[in-house]
Design an enzyme around this catalytic site. Structure first.
Site, PDB file in Angstrom:
ATOM      1  N   LYS A 107       6.104   4.237   6.739  1.00  0.00           N
ATOM      2  CA  LYS A 107       5.416   4.136   7.898  1.00  0.00           C
ATOM      3  C   LYS A 107       4.136   3.186   7.508  1.00  0.00           C
ATOM      4  O   LYS A 107       2.848   3.228   7.168  1.00  0.00           O
ATOM      5  CB  LYS A 107       4.535   5.345   8.289  1.00  0.00           C
ATOM      6  N   ALA A 139       5.861  16.320   4.752  1.00  0.00           N
ATOM      7  CA  ALA A 139       7.124  16.432   3.860  1.00  0.00           C
ATOM      8  C   ALA A 139       7.150  17.853   3.123  1.00  0.00           C
ATOM      9  O   ALA A 139       8.465  18.398   3.261  1.00  0.00           O
ATOM     10  CB  ALA A 139       6.881  15.565   2.568  1.00  0.00           C
ATOM     11  N   LYS A 189      -0.645   5.359  14.002  1.00  0.00           N
ATOM     12  CA  LYS A 189      -1.310   6.882  13.957  1.00  0.00           C
ATOM     13  C   LYS A 189      -1.986   7.017  12.616  1.00  0.00           C
ATOM     14  O   LYS A 189      -3.048   7.632  12.487  1.00  0.00           O
ATOM     15  CB  LYS A 189       0.000   7.691  14.061  1.00  0.00           C
ATOM     16  N   ASP A 242       3.118  12.671  16.209  1.00  0.00           N
ATOM     17  CA  ASP A 242       2.837  12.183  14.712  1.00  0.00           C
ATOM     18  C   ASP A 242       1.428  11.789  14.906  1.00  0.00           C
ATOM     19  O   ASP A 242       0.549  12.108  14.036  1.00  0.00           O
ATOM     20  CB  ASP A 242       3.687  10.973  14.284  1.00  0.00           C
ATOM     21  N   GLU A 278      -1.209   5.100   3.632  1.00  0.00           N
ATOM     22  CA  GLU A 278      -0.474   4.132   4.296  1.00  0.00           C
ATOM     23  C   GLU A 278      -1.396   3.179   5.287  1.00  0.00           C
ATOM     24  O   GLU A 278      -1.491   1.959   5.309  1.00  0.00           O
ATOM     25  CB  GLU A 278       0.899   4.524   5.073  1.00  0.00           C
TER      26      GLU A 278
HETATM   27  N1  LIG Z   1       4.797  12.429   2.520  1.00  0.00           N
HETATM   28  C1  LIG Z   1       4.840  12.849   4.014  1.00  0.00           C
HETATM   29  O1  LIG Z   1       4.436  13.891   4.435  1.00  0.00           O
HETATM   30  C2  LIG Z   1       5.495  11.767   4.632  1.00  0.00           C
HETATM   31  C3  LIG Z   1       6.152  12.229   5.915  1.00  0.00           C
HETATM   32  C4  LIG Z   1       6.828  10.939   6.559  1.00  0.00           C
HETATM   33  C5  LIG Z   1       7.003   9.760   6.210  1.00  0.00           C
HETATM   34  N2  LIG Z   1       6.486   9.466   5.022  1.00  0.00           N
HETATM   35  C6  LIG Z   1       6.250   8.092   4.624  1.00  0.00           C
HETATM   36  O2  LIG Z   1       7.290   7.954   3.537  1.00  0.00           O
HETATM   37  C7  LIG Z   1       6.868   6.802   2.825  1.00  0.00           C
HETATM   38  C8  LIG Z   1       6.810   7.009   1.281  1.00  0.00           C
HETATM   39  O3  LIG Z   1       5.749   8.309   1.111  1.00  0.00           O
HETATM   40  P1  LIG Z   1       5.563   9.415   0.132  1.00  0.00           P
HETATM   41  O4  LIG Z   1       4.784  10.342   1.172  1.00  0.00           O
HETATM   42  O5  LIG Z   1       6.980  10.062  -0.130  1.00  0.00           O
HETATM   43  O6  LIG Z   1       4.872   8.961  -0.834  1.00  0.00           O
HETATM   44  P2  LIG Z   1       4.679   9.749  -2.259  1.00  0.00           P
HETATM   45  O7  LIG Z   1       3.658   8.751  -2.966  1.00  0.00           O
HETATM   46  O8  LIG Z   1       4.837  11.049  -2.236  1.00  0.00           O
HETATM   47  O9  LIG Z   1       6.211   9.117  -3.282  1.00  0.00           O
HETATM   48  C9  LIG Z   1       6.515   7.703  -3.174  1.00  0.00           C
HETATM   49  C10 LIG Z   1       7.569   7.810  -4.202  1.00  0.00           C
HETATM   50  O10 LIG Z   1       8.176   6.324  -4.220  1.00  0.00           O
HETATM   51  C11 LIG Z   1       8.294   5.950  -5.626  1.00  0.00           C
HETATM   52  N3  LIG Z   1       8.285   4.586  -5.837  1.00  0.00           N
HETATM   53  C12 LIG Z   1       7.306   3.747  -5.682  1.00  0.00           C
HETATM   54  N4  LIG Z   1       7.494   2.367  -5.986  1.00  0.00           N
HETATM   55  C13 LIG Z   1       8.947   2.630  -6.333  1.00  0.00           C
HETATM   56  C14 LIG Z   1      10.044   1.588  -6.474  1.00  0.00           C
HETATM   57  N5  LIG Z   1       9.627   0.204  -6.529  1.00  0.00           N
HETATM   58  N6  LIG Z   1      11.403   2.024  -6.781  1.00  0.00           N
HETATM   59  C15 LIG Z   1      11.432   3.365  -6.716  1.00  0.00           C
HETATM   60  N7  LIG Z   1      10.603   4.218  -6.374  1.00  0.00           N
HETATM   61  C16 LIG Z   1       9.355   4.029  -6.333  1.00  0.00           C
HETATM   62  C17 LIG Z   1       7.055   6.587  -6.350  1.00  0.00           C
HETATM   63  O11 LIG Z   1       7.359   6.806  -7.750  1.00  0.00           O
HETATM   64  C18 LIG Z   1       6.794   8.027  -5.813  1.00  0.00           C
HETATM   65  O12 LIG Z   1       7.516   9.065  -6.330  1.00  0.00           O
HETATM   66  C19 LIG Z   1       5.439   6.333   3.408  1.00  0.00           C
HETATM   67  O13 LIG Z   1       5.626   5.245   4.031  1.00  0.00           O
HETATM   68  C20 LIG Z   1       5.168   7.599   4.041  1.00  0.00           C
HETATM   69  O14 LIG Z   1       4.164   7.050   5.120  1.00  0.00           O
HETATM   70  C21 LIG Z   1       5.589  10.314   4.123  1.00  0.00           C
HETATM   71  O1  LIG Z   2       0.007  12.279   4.856  1.00  0.00           O
HETATM   72  P1  LIG Z   2      -0.143  11.190   5.770  1.00  0.00           P
HETATM   73  O2  LIG Z   2      -1.189  11.040   6.497  1.00  0.00           O
HETATM   74  O3  LIG Z   2       0.534  10.047   5.079  1.00  0.00           O
HETATM   75  O4  LIG Z   2       1.027  11.763   7.057  1.00  0.00           O
HETATM   76  C1  LIG Z   2       2.290  12.018   6.358  1.00  0.00           C
HETATM   77  C2  LIG Z   2       3.405  11.986   7.559  1.00  0.00           C
HETATM   78  O5  LIG Z   2       3.297  10.501   8.075  1.00  0.00           O
HETATM   79  C3  LIG Z   2       3.113  12.849   8.810  1.00  0.00           C
HETATM   80  O6  LIG Z   2       3.936  12.472   9.780  1.00  0.00           O
END
Ligand SMILES: NC(=O)c1ccc[n+]([C@@H]2O[C@H](COP(=O)([O-])OP(=O)(O)OC[C@H]3O[C@@H](n4cnc5c(N)ncnc54)[C@H](O)[C@@H]3O)[C@@H](O)[C@H]2O)c1
Ligand SMILES: O=P(O)(O)OC[C@H](O)CO
Length: 325
Positions: A107, A139, A189, A242, A278
């Site tokens: 995102k 997550a 968001k 969201d 993000e």
């Molecule tokens: N965490 C949530 O609740 C959630 C929910 C929906 C969407 N997202 C979206 O998912 C995306 C990832 O976020 P997250 O929450 O998982 O982050 P996070 O920090 O929990 O994990 C990110 C992971 O990506 C890995 N990474 C970073 N650079 C990398 C690379 N070059 N090659 C391989 N791996 C790499 C990191 O080592 C880490 O393990 C974001 O855009 C976030 O907005 C997160």
């Molecule tokens: O922890 P945030 O604020 O990156 O939100 C995680 C997800 O995008 C929620 O949908």
């Protein structure tokens, strides 16, 4: 059943979505950077860094992604790394991402290109078969199998739609054929969640909180009305759901960042903390995009000004109230 799904990113969302879809795929391969996470998944069925208490299904394996050949077996590849990493990750995978279905969960908005993640992926791979997944989806709650709604942004390819419906069958789904609008909902968001955290660091009453929430959602809808081709986007999970989840719940990293900056607990180097904030990375691009569409978004500008250290939160909030009153 899809035989093999690749998930790039062994963090919270990559691990959670791997667990969620693993009942609907023959095998799920998580591609991570850190050998210790890969080993903990393969030797102990746990991602000890992100979900130490969660036993992952036995058909989830992990690999360190060395080169594109690792993706050869994957019919579908999900990209779940922070938006700042998407271009480099996809570029490194190269033609390993051609001729398969690709799904982005990131995102964010690239600056200064103002490209969304699906646009970056298509640019780097030339692959048109890209969908996005976005909604109220913390997550940890996904990882433990709790109900969640999500919007699938996908074009009119019936096979890709069917694959997405099948793969994400654990979710309550709605769909939009405006992929960019779905992705921009996820970007907006996060910005307004930071703003709500900042606001709540100054005002603590219910009326004040929900008044600001309404102001944010109104600004978000004005922005989306100017750019979205999907007139129904406003009531989809990627938008209303969201936005409310992230702006109202302290579990959100973006909301928490707003609270911490508002309370002066952190200063701007927080980006080096390694936590995925993000919204702070995308707010500048959102302001630029708004300018290009001649849209006034004072709350997003307020967020940017405070994050840039240009203003004291209290002064900025008072100015914002006077401006939008
Ligand atoms: N965490 C949530 O609740 C959630 C929910 C929906 C969407 N997202 C979206 O998912 C995306 C990832 O976020 P997250 O929450 O998982 O982050 P996070 O920090 O929990 O994990 C990110 C992971 O990506 C890995 N990474 C970073 N650079 C990398 C690379 N070059 N090659 C391989 N791996 C790499 C990191 O080592 C880490 O393990 C974001 O855009 C976030 O907005 C997160
Ligand atoms: O922890 P945030 O604020 O990156 O939100 C995680 C997800 O995008 C929620 O949908």
């Amino acid at each position: 059943m899809i035989s093999t799904v690749g998930v790039i990113g062994a963090g919270s969302m990559g691990t959670a979505v791997a667990q969620s879809i693993s009942g609907r795929a023959g095998e799920v391969i998580i591609f991570g950077r850190r050998q210790e996470i890969v080993d903990s998944i393969n030797h102990d069925n746990h991602n000890t860094m992100y979900f130490p208490g969660l036993r992952l299904r036995p058909n989830i394996r992990a690999r360190v992604m060395n080169d594109r050949r690792d993706l050869a077996d994957c019919e579908v590849v999900i990209i779940a790394v922070p938006s700042s990493e998407v271009r480099s990750v996809v570029n490194a995978a190269g033609d390993g991402l051609a001729d398969r279905y690709l799904i982005t969960m990131a995102k964010g908005l690239e600056y200064p290109s103002l490209k969304t993640m699906s646009e970056i992926i298509r640019e780097e791979t030339g692959n048109p078969d890209i969908a996005c997944f976005s909604g109220p989806t913390f997550a940890d709650e996904i990882a433990y199998g709790h109900i969640a709604g999500a919007t699938i942004g996908v074009g009119d390819d019936p096979s890709l739609r069917a694959t997405m419906s099948d793969l994400f069958g654990e979710f309550i789904l709605d769909f939009s054929d405006d992929i960019r609008a779905v992705e921009l909902c996820g970007v907006l968001k996060n910005v307004y969640a930071i703003g709500t955290g900042m606001w709540d660091s100054v005002y603590s009453n219910h009326n004040e909180h929900y008044t600001f929430l309404n102001m944010c959602y109104k600004e978000m809808c004005i922005f989306l009305r100017a750019i979205s081709l999907d007139e129904g986007i406003f009531t989809k999970f990627c938008c209303f759901g969201d936005f409310n989840l992230t702006a109202n719940v302290d579990k959100s990293r973006n909301r928490t960042l707003g609270l911490m900056v508002g309370k002066k607990i952190v200063k701007t180097p927080y980006l080096e903390s390694g936590v995925t904030f993000e919204g702070s990375r995308s707010v500048k691009g959102i302001i630029e995009l708004a300018k290009n569409h001649d849209i006034d978004i004072p709350i997003a500008r307020f967020v940017y000004d405070v994050l840039s250290g240009n203003n004291n939160v209290r002064i900025s909030v008072d100015t914002l109230v006077r401006r939008t009153a």
